[in-house]
Scaffold this motif. Structure first.
Motif, mmCIF file in Angstrom:
data_model
loop_
_atom_site.group_PDB
_atom_site.id
_atom_site.type_symbol
_atom_site.label_atom_id
_atom_site.label_comp_id
_atom_site.label_asym_id
_atom_site.label_seq_id
_atom_site.Cartn_x
_atom_site.Cartn_y
_atom_site.Cartn_z
ATOM 1 N N ASN A 146 -39.343 4.001 -6.927
ATOM 2 C CA ASN A 146 -40.478 3.082 -6.842
ATOM 3 C C ASN A 146 -40.157 1.725 -7.455
ATOM 4 O O ASN A 146 -40.813 0.721 -7.156
ATOM 5 C CB ASN A 146 -41.700 3.686 -7.529
ATOM 6 C CG ASN A 146 -42.259 4.876 -6.779
ATOM 7 O OD1 ASN A 146 -42.085 4.993 -5.567
ATOM 8 N ND2 ASN A 146 -42.930 5.775 -7.490
ATOM 9 N N LYS A 147 -39.148 1.703 -8.342
ATOM 10 C CA LYS A 147 -38.706 0.446 -8.957
ATOM 11 C C LYS A 147 -37.571 -0.189 -8.164
ATOM 12 O O LYS A 147 -37.024 -1.215 -8.570
ATOM 13 C CB LYS A 147 -38.232 0.710 -10.387
ATOM 14 C CG LYS A 147 -39.273 1.321 -11.303
ATOM 15 C CD LYS A 147 -38.655 1.688 -12.650
ATOM 16 C CE LYS A 147 -39.629 2.432 -13.543
ATOM 17 N NZ LYS A 147 -38.995 2.853 -14.830
ATOM 18 N N GLY A 148 -37.187 0.468 -7.055
ATOM 19 C CA GLY A 148 -36.127 -0.074 -6.224
ATOM 20 C C GLY A 148 -34.739 0.368 -6.616
ATOM 21 O O GLY A 148 -33.741 -0.225 -6.181
ATOM 22 N N GLU A 149 -34.637 1.441 -7.419
ATOM 23 C CA GLU A 149 -33.333 1.910 -7.873
ATOM 24 C C GLU A 149 -33.036 3.290 -7.295
ATOM 25 O O GLU A 149 -33.909 4.168 -7.282
ATOM 26 C CB GLU A 149 -33.272 1.987 -9.400
ATOM 27 C CG GLU A 149 -33.384 0.649 -10.107
ATOM 28 C CD GLU A 149 -33.174 0.791 -11.607
ATOM 29 O OE1 GLU A 149 -32.144 1.379 -12.011
ATOM 30 O OE2 GLU A 149 -34.050 0.329 -12.375
ATOM 31 N N ASP A 150 -31.795 3.470 -6.828
ATOM 32 C CA ASP A 150 -31.316 4.775 -6.365
ATOM 33 C C ASP A 150 -30.478 5.364 -7.487
ATOM 34 O O ASP A 150 -29.452 4.788 -7.869
ATOM 35 C CB ASP A 150 -30.481 4.609 -5.094
ATOM 36 C CG ASP A 150 -30.110 5.954 -4.474
ATOM 37 O OD1 ASP A 150 -30.710 6.973 -4.873
ATOM 38 O OD2 ASP A 150 -29.211 5.986 -3.606
ATOM 39 N N VAL A 151 -30.917 6.505 -8.044
ATOM 40 C CA VAL A 151 -30.283 7.006 -9.264
ATOM 41 C C VAL A 151 -29.833 8.453 -9.135
ATOM 42 O O VAL A 151 -30.270 9.192 -8.242
ATOM 43 C CB VAL A 151 -31.243 6.890 -10.469
ATOM 44 C CG1 VAL A 151 -31.640 5.446 -10.719
ATOM 45 C CG2 VAL A 151 -32.483 7.770 -10.267
ATOM 46 N N GLN A 152 -28.951 8.825 -10.032
ATOM 47 C CA GLN A 152 -28.584 10.210 -10.286
ATOM 48 C C GLN A 152 -29.191 10.624 -11.618
ATOM 49 O O GLN A 152 -29.397 9.789 -12.503
ATOM 50 C CB GLN A 152 -27.065 10.374 -10.332
ATOM 51 C CG GLN A 152 -26.342 10.064 -9.036
ATOM 52 C CD GLN A 152 -24.839 10.107 -9.225
ATOM 53 O OE1 GLN A 152 -24.272 9.377 -10.041
ATOM 54 N NE2 GLN A 152 -24.176 10.982 -8.464
ATOM 55 N N VAL A 153 -29.470 11.913 -11.766
ATOM 56 C CA VAL A 153 -30.085 12.402 -13.002
ATOM 57 C C VAL A 153 -29.272 13.586 -13.525
ATOM 58 O O VAL A 153 -29.121 14.604 -12.835
ATOM 59 C CB VAL A 153 -31.547 12.836 -12.788
ATOM 60 C CG1 VAL A 153 -32.159 13.298 -14.112
ATOM 61 C CG2 VAL A 153 -32.358 11.691 -12.192
ATOM 62 N N PHE A 154 -28.745 13.434 -14.720
ATOM 63 C CA PHE A 154 -27.944 14.478 -15.362
ATOM 64 C C PHE A 154 -28.628 14.894 -16.664
ATOM 65 O O PHE A 154 -29.325 14.096 -17.303
ATOM 66 C CB PHE A 154 -26.530 13.979 -15.667
ATOM 67 C CG PHE A 154 -25.773 13.499 -14.465
ATOM 68 C CD1 PHE A 154 -25.036 14.383 -13.699
ATOM 69 C CD2 PHE A 154 -25.803 12.155 -14.090
ATOM 70 C CE1 PHE A 154 -24.342 13.953 -12.576
ATOM 71 C CE2 PHE A 154 -25.112 11.706 -12.974
ATOM 72 C CZ PHE A 154 -24.380 12.608 -12.218
#
Length: 438
Positions: free
Chosen positions: A388-396
């Motif tokens: 929603n903030k425009g970021e594509d992330v990974q979560v570890f």
């Protein structure tokens, strides 16, 4: 022969009186959830609600809507008690309670699951045919009889619950009393009984009484010579659970079930004050009996299989939690853990460590730290939040988990992006590391 036994007409006093108890108790549960702050803490204050996976669309109503929701359920309980528009009231309550059950699991309790099953069972039983407004307003509805399968449906459901609960206790930490000791530590400040609950001999009595009570209570109530003794023991057992573990209406609901084990006329004399009822026996079997038997057979087959499904998964259910819910594994373990979320931007490689306090309540943080589905769901939530903030992330995540009074061990593979892996409902999730306990 089976059809003749199950569809034989019997006095319906047991079901009618249970309907009254059931309605009063579910009404008390719903109104009590508002009065004690449970609704506020569990469904209103959290910024994010952990629903059952697959039911993320089912979320608490905005604002104070859940107070209204529980108020309606409490009122439906009253309508069930007095038997007004019973079918609609009982079915509406069943659907609404199921909604609550599925929309949050932070405060999961096996008894909530039992109430969900019971609510649907009661919605389809002819519990309104006596001592009800429905029967008074429509005299054609009034009857003192019900088919025998109604009584045995309740008894078989109870037998399954208690038997699985007993068998599940036959493992190391219950048999060496360490889990009892751990459960009782938090009760040390109880008035009068706090110190007593810390005694080793009390832990032994609780452990063995729990196993044998669950295993034998239904047969003992069915057998007339042992029925009164079993009933007295049931009162002690459920009042003990109510006082020590404070689990709401459920000890009293369990006591209400005992009406199905006493003679119908005894129940009438005690609660309905009606004259002796003689049920006319007819040999005509209903045309829909095959449908009824098919539905009951399918339902109980599922009830027998569900508690066993964890045996099909890799590793111990006490470690992985896979297959724990819906299996009557009650008060068997205590989990604690530590967890740290690391969010990595795929484009910039920027690393952000998450402060769980910005998203979750204290109780939710405890669940996320040691339950795999909670950890996975929160990773999905973080991914959506950053998207929603425009970021594509990974979560570890980096975490450790302790079961009962054991040691802390690594639980989730820190190299797996939890935001990108699917949740497996019917297979082992490989990112849960193997148990390291010997």
């Amino acid at each position: 022969m089976l059809s003749q036994f199950l569809f034989k007409k019997i006095d319906n006093a047991q079901l009618v009186v249970f309907r009254i108890f059931y309605g009063l108790l579910v009404s008390a549960e719903c109104y009590g959830a508002i009065a004690t702050g449970w609704v506020r803490r569990t469904l209103i204050e959290p910024k994010f609600t952990f629903s059952f996976i697959g039911f993320e669309w089912l979320q608490p109503l905005p604002g104070n809507g859940m107070y209204v929701y529980f108020g309606i359920m409490g009122t439906l309980g009253i309508l069930i008690t007095i038997g007004y528009k019973y079918r609609y009231s009982a079915l509406a309550f069943a659907l609404m309670w199921t909604g609550v059950y599925l929309m949050q699991k932070t405060s999961y309790n096996n008894h909530y699951y039992l109430l969900m099953l019971l609510a649907f069972i009661m919605a389809f039983l002819p519990a309104q045919k006596d001592a009800s407004l429905d029967a008074k307003l429509n005299p054609k509805l009034h009857s003192h009889a019900m088919p025998n399968w109604v009584r045995w449906t309740i008894i078989l459901q109870l037998f399954i619950v208690y038997t699985y609960a007993s068998v599940a206790k036959l493992y190391g930490d219950w048999l060496d009393f360490s889990i009892i000791e751990l459960l009782m530590k938090s009760k040390s400040d109880y008035f009068l009984i706090g110190d007593l609950l810390q005694e080793k001999w009390v832990h032994k009595i609780v452990a063995f009484f729990g196993i044998f009570f669950d295993l034998l209570i239904v047969p003992a109530l069915l057998w007339k010579p042992s029925r009164k003794i079993a009933f007295v023991l049931a009162i002690f057992f459920h009042l003990f659970n109510s006082i020590v573990f404070q689990i709401g209406i459920f000890p009293y609901l369990s006591l209400a079930f005992t009406v199905f084990f006493f003679e119908p006329q005894t129940i009438r004399n005690l609660f309905l004050k009606t004259k002796k009822v003689v049920v006319e026996q007819t040999q005509i079997l209903p045309k829909n009996r095959k449908w009824i038997l098919g539905i009951l057979g399918g339902y109980f087959l599922v009830q027998l299989i569900l508690p066993l499904r964890h045996h099909a998964f890799q590793d111990d259910v006490l470690w992985t939690e896979e297959g724990h819910r819906l299996s009557w594994r009650m008060m068997l373990r205590s989990r604690s853990g530590t967890i740290r979320y690391r969010v990595v931007n795929k484009k910039t490689d920027k690393v952000t460590f998450i402060d769980l306090g910005d998203y979750l309540t204290k109780k939710q943080r405890r669940r996320v730290a040691c339950y795999p589905d909670f950890a996975w769901q929160f990773a999905q939530h973080l991914k959506k939040d950053y998207a929603n903030k425009g970021e594509d992330v990974q979560v570890f995540v980096t975490n450790k988990v302790k079961i009962n009074q054991g040691e802390y061990y690594k639980f989730i593979d820190p190299k797996v992006d939890l935001a990108s892996v699917p949740w497996k409902h019917f297979a082992h999730n490989d990112w849960i590391l193997p148990s390291q306990k010997e």
